[in-house]
Design a protein around this motif. Structure first.
Motif, mmCIF file in Angstrom:
data_model
loop_
_atom_site.group_PDB
_atom_site.id
_atom_site.type_symbol
_atom_site.label_atom_id
_atom_site.label_comp_id
_atom_site.label_asym_id
_atom_site.label_seq_id
_atom_site.Cartn_x
_atom_site.Cartn_y
_atom_site.Cartn_z
ATOM 1 N N VAL A 85 7.515 -27.174 39.694
ATOM 2 C CA VAL A 85 6.426 -26.234 39.972
ATOM 3 C C VAL A 85 6.926 -24.830 39.671
ATOM 4 O O VAL A 85 7.803 -24.304 40.361
ATOM 5 C CB VAL A 85 5.967 -26.326 41.439
ATOM 6 C CG1 VAL A 85 4.837 -25.336 41.706
ATOM 7 C CG2 VAL A 85 5.530 -27.745 41.775
ATOM 8 N N TYR B 252 -0.619 -24.545 41.557
ATOM 9 C CA TYR B 252 -0.173 -25.455 42.616
ATOM 10 C C TYR B 252 -0.946 -25.188 43.904
ATOM 11 O O TYR B 252 -1.178 -24.037 44.287
ATOM 12 C CB TYR B 252 1.318 -25.256 42.861
ATOM 13 C CG TYR B 252 1.835 -25.885 44.145
ATOM 14 C CD1 TYR B 252 2.203 -27.222 44.180
ATOM 15 C CD2 TYR B 252 1.926 -25.136 45.321
ATOM 16 C CE1 TYR B 252 2.667 -27.800 45.351
ATOM 17 C CE2 TYR B 252 2.393 -25.697 46.490
ATOM 18 C CZ TYR B 252 2.758 -27.031 46.509
ATOM 19 O OH TYR B 252 3.215 -27.596 47.674
ATOM 20 N N ILE C 120 1.282 -30.513 48.487
ATOM 21 C CA ILE C 120 1.958 -31.788 48.243
ATOM 22 C C ILE C 120 1.483 -32.792 49.281
ATOM 23 O O ILE C 120 1.398 -32.464 50.478
ATOM 24 C CB ILE C 120 3.492 -31.634 48.331
ATOM 25 C CG1 ILE C 120 4.011 -30.769 47.178
ATOM 26 C CG2 ILE C 120 4.193 -32.992 48.310
ATOM 27 C CD1 ILE C 120 5.485 -30.446 47.265
ATOM 28 N N THR D 34 5.045 -39.222 45.744
ATOM 29 C CA THR D 34 4.785 -37.837 46.125
ATOM 30 C C THR D 34 3.807 -37.243 45.120
ATOM 31 O O THR D 34 4.014 -37.351 43.908
ATOM 32 C CB THR D 34 6.095 -37.022 46.122
ATOM 33 O OG1 THR D 34 6.995 -37.590 47.084
ATOM 34 C CG2 THR D 34 5.845 -35.562 46.477
ATOM 35 N N HIS D 35 2.750 -36.598 45.626
ATOM 36 C CA HIS D 35 1.688 -36.098 44.757
ATOM 37 C C HIS D 35 1.640 -34.567 44.809
ATOM 38 O O HIS D 35 1.476 -33.981 45.888
ATOM 39 C CB HIS D 35 0.334 -36.666 45.167
ATOM 40 C CG HIS D 35 0.330 -38.160 45.330
ATOM 41 N ND1 HIS D 35 0.409 -39.026 44.259
ATOM 42 C CD2 HIS D 35 0.292 -38.939 46.448
ATOM 43 C CE1 HIS D 35 0.401 -40.281 44.703
ATOM 44 N NE2 HIS D 35 0.337 -40.254 46.031
ATOM 45 N N VAL D 36 1.803 -33.956 43.651
ATOM 46 C CA VAL D 36 1.724 -32.501 43.535
ATOM 47 C C VAL D 36 0.316 -32.147 43.084
ATOM 48 O O VAL D 36 -0.084 -32.431 41.949
ATOM 49 C CB VAL D 36 2.763 -31.971 42.527
ATOM 50 C CG1 VAL D 36 2.626 -30.453 42.364
ATOM 51 C CG2 VAL D 36 4.177 -32.325 42.966
ATOM 52 N N TYR E 202 -2.844 -29.631 42.119
ATOM 53 C CA TYR E 202 -3.021 -28.341 41.456
ATOM 54 C C TYR E 202 -4.461 -28.202 40.971
ATOM 55 O O TYR E 202 -5.192 -29.190 40.840
ATOM 56 C CB TYR E 202 -2.058 -28.211 40.268
ATOM 57 C CG TYR E 202 -2.349 -29.141 39.106
ATOM 58 C CD1 TYR E 202 -3.062 -28.711 37.990
ATOM 59 C CD2 TYR E 202 -1.913 -30.471 39.122
ATOM 60 C CE1 TYR E 202 -3.335 -29.562 36.930
ATOM 61 C CE2 TYR E 202 -2.178 -31.332 38.072
ATOM 62 C CZ TYR E 202 -2.879 -30.863 36.966
ATOM 63 O OH TYR E 202 -3.159 -31.715 35.918
ATOM 64 N N VAL F 284 10.222 -33.237 43.636
ATOM 65 C CA VAL F 284 9.595 -31.963 43.265
ATOM 66 C C VAL F 284 10.662 -30.872 43.268
ATOM 67 O O VAL F 284 11.442 -30.760 44.221
ATOM 68 C CB VAL F 284 8.478 -31.577 44.257
ATOM 69 C CG1 VAL F 284 7.845 -30.234 43.866
ATOM 70 C CG2 VAL F 284 7.418 -32.676 44.337
ATOM 71 N N GLY G 145 10.747 -26.914 43.431
ATOM 72 C CA GLY G 145 9.933 -25.731 43.676
ATOM 73 C C GLY G 145 10.599 -24.518 43.061
ATOM 74 O O GLY G 145 11.621 -24.054 43.557
ATOM 75 N N VAL H 114 5.671 -23.738 47.706
ATOM 76 C CA VAL H 114 6.409 -24.975 47.940
ATOM 77 C C VAL H 114 7.414 -24.763 49.066
ATOM 78 O O VAL H 114 7.498 -25.559 50.008
ATOM 79 C CB VAL H 114 7.128 -25.438 46.654
ATOM 80 C CG1 VAL H 114 7.996 -26.660 46.957
ATOM 81 C CG2 VAL H 114 6.122 -25.760 45.560
ATOM 82 N N GLU I 297 7.345 -26.680 52.700
ATOM 83 C CA GLU I 297 8.174 -27.870 52.589
ATOM 84 C C GLU I 297 9.616 -27.713 53.065
ATOM 85 O O GLU I 297 10.261 -28.706 53.377
ATOM 86 C CB GLU I 297 8.194 -28.356 51.126
ATOM 87 C CG GLU I 297 6.849 -28.838 50.607
ATOM 88 C CD GLU I 297 6.412 -30.141 51.260
ATOM 89 O OE1 GLU I 297 7.287 -30.923 51.671
ATOM 90 O OE2 GLU I 297 5.188 -30.383 51.354
ATOM 91 N N VAL J 59 12.017 -32.736 47.991
ATOM 92 C CA VAL J 59 11.786 -31.398 47.443
ATOM 93 C C VAL J 59 13.088 -30.605 47.443
ATOM 94 O O VAL J 59 13.832 -30.616 48.425
ATOM 95 C CB VAL J 59 10.732 -30.621 48.269
ATOM 96 C CG1 VAL J 59 10.622 -29.177 47.786
ATOM 97 C CG2 VAL J 59 9.372 -31.305 48.188
#
Length: 393
Positions: free
Chosen positions: A8, A113, A116, A123-125, A127, A143, A145, A153, A157, A264
């Motif tokens: 990201v 973004y 999450i 894991t789903h980002v 946007y 992920v 960040g 992020v 997170e 992350v």
């Protein structure tokens, strides 16, 4: 598609992480907002050029002198011996890095973004797609960040990610085709003056046919646009055409934690890796991106969550001493104009000049000259104690 990693942020840190991972055979998506240009002086040292294979055509200028200017107007010119400082324009440099990541195999995704989420599929980002305005998601295992100093992020997170200290930086890119007034297209000027910034500094950095003129401060009451206008007048650049204006936060301290102990890991400004005192960020952002990529690759291979901590461990192992020294220097000399005057006076010293730029060019403290370090330490104490007059040259 299930990606190994979603990065990201497509600045120098994120683009470097994406390129490294793609070149090592991982499925990578690079999510970037597109169109954002960070305010930045644009200086990159020879080590960055060497370590990250930056072609000469990306350098818009090569600087051979740095000028320090004190509150009283004292000017100390420091020659950059046996090399130069390269200058890049972030508008083009960042895009070059993103294109290179894509050529290595990373998939570029343009959007903003939002959050999450996690479920049994991964894991789903999430946007917002720039082209359609629709909400979409990228599914991955890890992920990275790399979305800047006020990282969304990091804020949601990573422990402490919502409390990172920062200065607000502002600059104007202006047309400056050649020597004008006190402006030299082969010299970087750094202005230590409380009237420009009470706790940081101002700068005039050449970019070939243009120049970056700006400043930074943590003090909210400072009028950054007026301070920048004053810098332009002092350099004789007030009548030059303004190409664009930009402002953004710059972090002041690396976070204590760079990962969430799960999926992350942070890099670049999101992790707080901007050098104290100098505010230098491009090299450390790219180094941090490489460390984050190494940590992500290790975790993907071993499945061990603790491998995510490699990002911070690897970075701090190499750079923590430099950060400590620069942090101490900022604490000692940026508190008042009297201290700034003493700092610029100290910069007259040939040992200070040589060791400072040797450290800057190579990104490590120079250990080969112990007597010079002792001399500098004694001179530093003398200046801080007021034993040496600030006006002494």
């Amino acid at each position: 598609m299930l990606y190994d990693v979603v990065v990201v942020g497509g600045g120098p840190s994120g683009a470097t992480a994406a390129e490294d991972l793609a070149r090592s055979g991982h499925k990578v998506a690079l999510l970037d907002r597109d169109g954002r240009i960070k305010p930045c002086g644009g200086a990159i040292p020879p080590r960055l050029i060497r370590d990250f294979h930056i072609p000469d055509e990306q350098l818009v200028a090569k600087i051979t002198t740095a000028r320090m200017i004190s509150p009283s107007g004292r000017k100390v010119d420091i020659p950059i011996e046996n090399g130069f400082v390269g200058m890049v324009d972030r508008e083009h440099f960042d895009e070059f890095l993103r294109v290179r990541a894509a050529e290595a195999g990373a998939e570029r995704v343009t959007g903003t973004y939002t959050r999450i989420t996690r479920d049994a599929d991964g894991t789903h980002v999430h946007y917002r797609d720039k082209a359609t305005g629709e909400d979409r998601a990228l599914t991955c295992k890890i992920v990275i960040g790399a979305d800047g100093a006020r990282s969304n992020v990091a804020r949601t997170e990573v422990k402490g990610g919502d409390k990172i200290p920062y200065v607000i930086a502002y600059h104007e890119i202006i047309e400056a085709p050649g020597p004008v007034g006190d402006y030299d297209p082969a010299r970087c000027d750094v202005i230590y003056d409380g009237r420009i910034s009470p706790d940081f500094y101002g700068w005039v950095f050449p970019h070939g046919k243009s120049a970056s003129v700006g400043m930074g401060s943590m003090v909210k009451s400072v009028d950054v646009k007026k301070a920048t206008a004053d810098l332009r007048v002092a350099a004789g650049l007030q009548d030059c055409k303004t190409i664009r204006r930009e402002g953004a936060p710059i972090p002041l301290k690396p976070l204590d934690e760079w990962d969430n102990g799960r999926d992350v890991v942070l890099a670049g400004d999101a992790a707080g890796v901007v050098a104290p005192s100098s505010g230098e960020g491009i090299y450390y952002a790219m180094a941090g991106g490489r460390c984050a990529a190494t940590a992500a690759a290790a975790k993907l291979q071993t499945g061990l969550i603790r491998d995510l901590k490699l990002a911070r461990k690897l970075f701090m192992r190499e750079h923590k001493n430099v950060f400590k020294v620069l942090g101490a220097m900022q604490d000692a000399y940026y508190k008042s104009d009297e201290r700034r005057e003493r700092f610029v006076s100290l910069c007259h010293d040939i040992d200070v000049q040589q060791l400072t730029f040797e450290a800057y060019m190579n990104k490590e403290l120079v250990k080969a000259r112990p007597m010079a370090h002792i001399k500098i330490g004694l001179k530093n104490l003398s200046h801080l104690a007021g034993i040496v007059p600030a006006t002494r040259i």
